[in-house]
Design an enzyme around this catalytic site. Structure first.
Site, PDB file in Angstrom:
ATOM      1  N   GLY A  56      -1.555  19.332 -56.084  1.00  0.00           N
ATOM      2  CA  GLY A  56      -0.555  18.175 -55.691  1.00  0.00           C
ATOM      3  C   GLY A  56      -0.684  17.237 -56.669  1.00  0.00           C
TER       4      GLY A  56
ATOM      5  N   GLY B 255      -5.366  19.846 -51.457  1.00  0.00           N
ATOM      6  CA  GLY B 255      -4.061  19.574 -52.012  1.00  0.00           C
ATOM      7  C   GLY B 255      -4.197  19.474 -53.511  1.00  0.00           C
ATOM      8  N   GLY B 256      -5.081  20.507 -54.071  1.00  0.00           N
ATOM      9  CA  GLY B 256      -5.436  20.389 -55.448  1.00  0.00           C
ATOM     10  C   GLY B 256      -4.466  20.582 -56.291  1.00  0.00           C
TER      11      GLY B 256
ATOM     12  N   LYS C 240       1.607  10.591 -40.114  1.00  0.00           N
ATOM     13  CA  LYS C 240       0.718   9.482 -40.414  1.00  0.00           C
ATOM     14  C   LYS C 240       0.334   8.542 -39.791  1.00  0.00           C
ATOM     15  CE  LYS C 240       0.648  11.164 -44.841  1.00  0.00           C
ATOM     16  NZ  LYS C 240      -0.521  11.981 -45.146  1.00  0.00           N
TER      17      LYS C 240
ATOM     18  N   TYR D 240       7.266  12.633 -41.061  1.00  0.00           N
ATOM     19  CA  TYR D 240       6.082  12.318 -41.963  1.00  0.00           C
ATOM     20  C   TYR D 240       5.383  10.989 -41.642  1.00  0.00           C
ATOM     21  CZ  TYR D 240       4.035  11.023 -46.627  1.00  0.00           C
ATOM     22  OH  TYR D 240       3.432  10.353 -47.584  1.00  0.00           O
TER      23      TYR D 240
HETATM   24  C1  AKB Z   1       7.020  10.018 -49.987  1.00  0.00           C
HETATM   25  O1  AKB Z   1       8.095   9.601 -50.550  1.00  0.00           O
HETATM   26  O2  AKB Z   1       7.096  10.735 -49.109  1.00  0.00           O
HETATM   27  C2  AKB Z   1       5.367   9.699 -50.515  1.00  0.00           C
HETATM   28  C3  AKB Z   1       5.329   8.444 -49.915  1.00  0.00           C
HETATM   29  C4  AKB Z   1       5.611   7.043 -49.880  1.00  0.00           C
HETATM   30  O3  AKB Z   1       4.436   8.504 -48.875  1.00  0.00           O
HETATM   31  N1  AKB Z   1       5.641   9.527 -52.027  1.00  0.00           N
END
Ligand code: AKB
Length: 321
Positions: A13, A10-11, A149, A145
């Site tokens: 990022g 993720g360099g 996670k 997301y």
């Molecule tokens: C996002 O907004 O998706 C990220 C997070 C809070 O994980 N910055």
């Protein structure tokens, strides 16, 4: 013994733009290999030491890199963030989980003995307590997301228990920085407001004014990352991912704090699809376990954050307003 070489994926990022220079200072520029995928890294990351392009989902490509540099530690930052992930859930799953599995398996097969992987406040969903969300609570996210996670945290924990791999992780809050802009995140409004104030004099925020979530200045996020990686393994009681906390403010409060310092700055609120994502996240998290285990504490409050952000964004865009 020469120092172990470190690979940062993720360099190109948001986090790498700050983390890579700090690691290069700590361990020697030649020992920190930054690797990105397609997007352009910041000049400091690209020119300050080794930089490679790699698809972190490809075991072969990652193995080539790990063996070429005899990597001992990986900070695996490559990720698809929440907003982009909701628009392309398949991509979010494949990148976030596919690449993590590659890194963990590669660590077992090579000389890599320590891995850092970022989780997020997105692991919490509407069923978790909203205020001071505890380290251990119900994890039922409503974004891909967040789902990736939660799965990733479990994978890290599994590799630690089953194989003894030294994997460490933080649940990052919204990170506020000025070196490289994230794009694709839900917390991005807390960065965009500074850029818009300095460049345009007006910001239309994509969440409502009373939307609150945990936030942190990037320097504190980097300090947390470096401190966690330096902590004694026997001090760590969490191998899923640690809650860390610094600030909580509403979108209206950050806009007002910027407006106090930027004359004639105006703003309004026009929520889009990211409002629902933000609504599913906590207002604040309880980080007492991180404080106890490895001495975590943040340095930046809202006033210090606004001051440094405005100074740096003005410098970056050559503005003096
Ligand atoms: C996002 O907004 O998706 C990220 C997070 C809070 O994980 N910055």
């Amino acid at each position: 013994m020469p120092p172990r070489r470190i690979l940062v994926t993720g360099g190109a990022g948001q986090v790498a733009a700050d983390l890579v220079p700090v690691l290069r200072k700590l361990h020697g520029a030649e020992n920190i290999v930054a690797a990105g995928h397609e997007t352009q890294p910041s000049e400091a990351v690209r020119d300050g030491g080794p930089f490679e392009y790699v698809d972190a989902c490809s075991y072969q490509a990652m193995e080539r890199l790990v063996r070429k540099y005899d990597i001992g530690v990986i900070y695996h930052l490559a990720t698809i963030l929440s907003g982009e992930g909701e628009q392309n859930p398949g991509l979010a799953w494949n990148v976030n989980i596919g690449s993590l599995k590659v890194v963990l398996d590669l660590a077992l097969e090579t000389n890599v003995d320590q891995v850092f992987w970022p989780s997020s406040i997105a692991v919490f969903g509407p069923a978790a307590p909203t205020e001071d969300t505890p380290q251990q609570t119900v994890l039922e996210p409503t974004t891909m997301y967040g789902v990736s996670k939660v799965a990733g945290e479990s994978l890290c924990n599994y590799y630690n228990i089953k194989y003894g791999l030294d994997v460490r992780s933080l649940r990052y809050p919204g990170l506020i920085n000025h070196k490289a802009f994230s794009g694709g995140g839900t917390s991005d409004y807390a960065v965009e407001v500074f850029i818009a104030a300095v460049k345009e004099g007006h910001y239309t925020c994509f969440v409502d004014s009373d939307t609150m979530m945990p936030m942190m200045y990037m320097d504190d996020g980097i300090k947390a990352t470096v401190d966690l990686m330096a902590a004694g393994a026997s001090d760590l009681s969490v191998r899923t991912s640690y809650n860390i906390s610094a600030l909580s403010f509403t979108a209206g409060e950050i806009a007002a704090a910027v407006s106090d310092k930027v004359p004639d700055f105006t703003y309004d609120f026009v929520p889009d699809f990211r409002q629902e994502i933000a609504n599913s996240w906590p207002n604040s998290v309880d980080d007492s376990v991180a404080r106890r285990d490895w001495g975590w504490s943040p340095e930046y409050d809202l006033q210090a954050l606004v001051e440094v952000m405005l100074r740096e964004i003005r410098l970056k865009f050559g503005k003096s307003n």
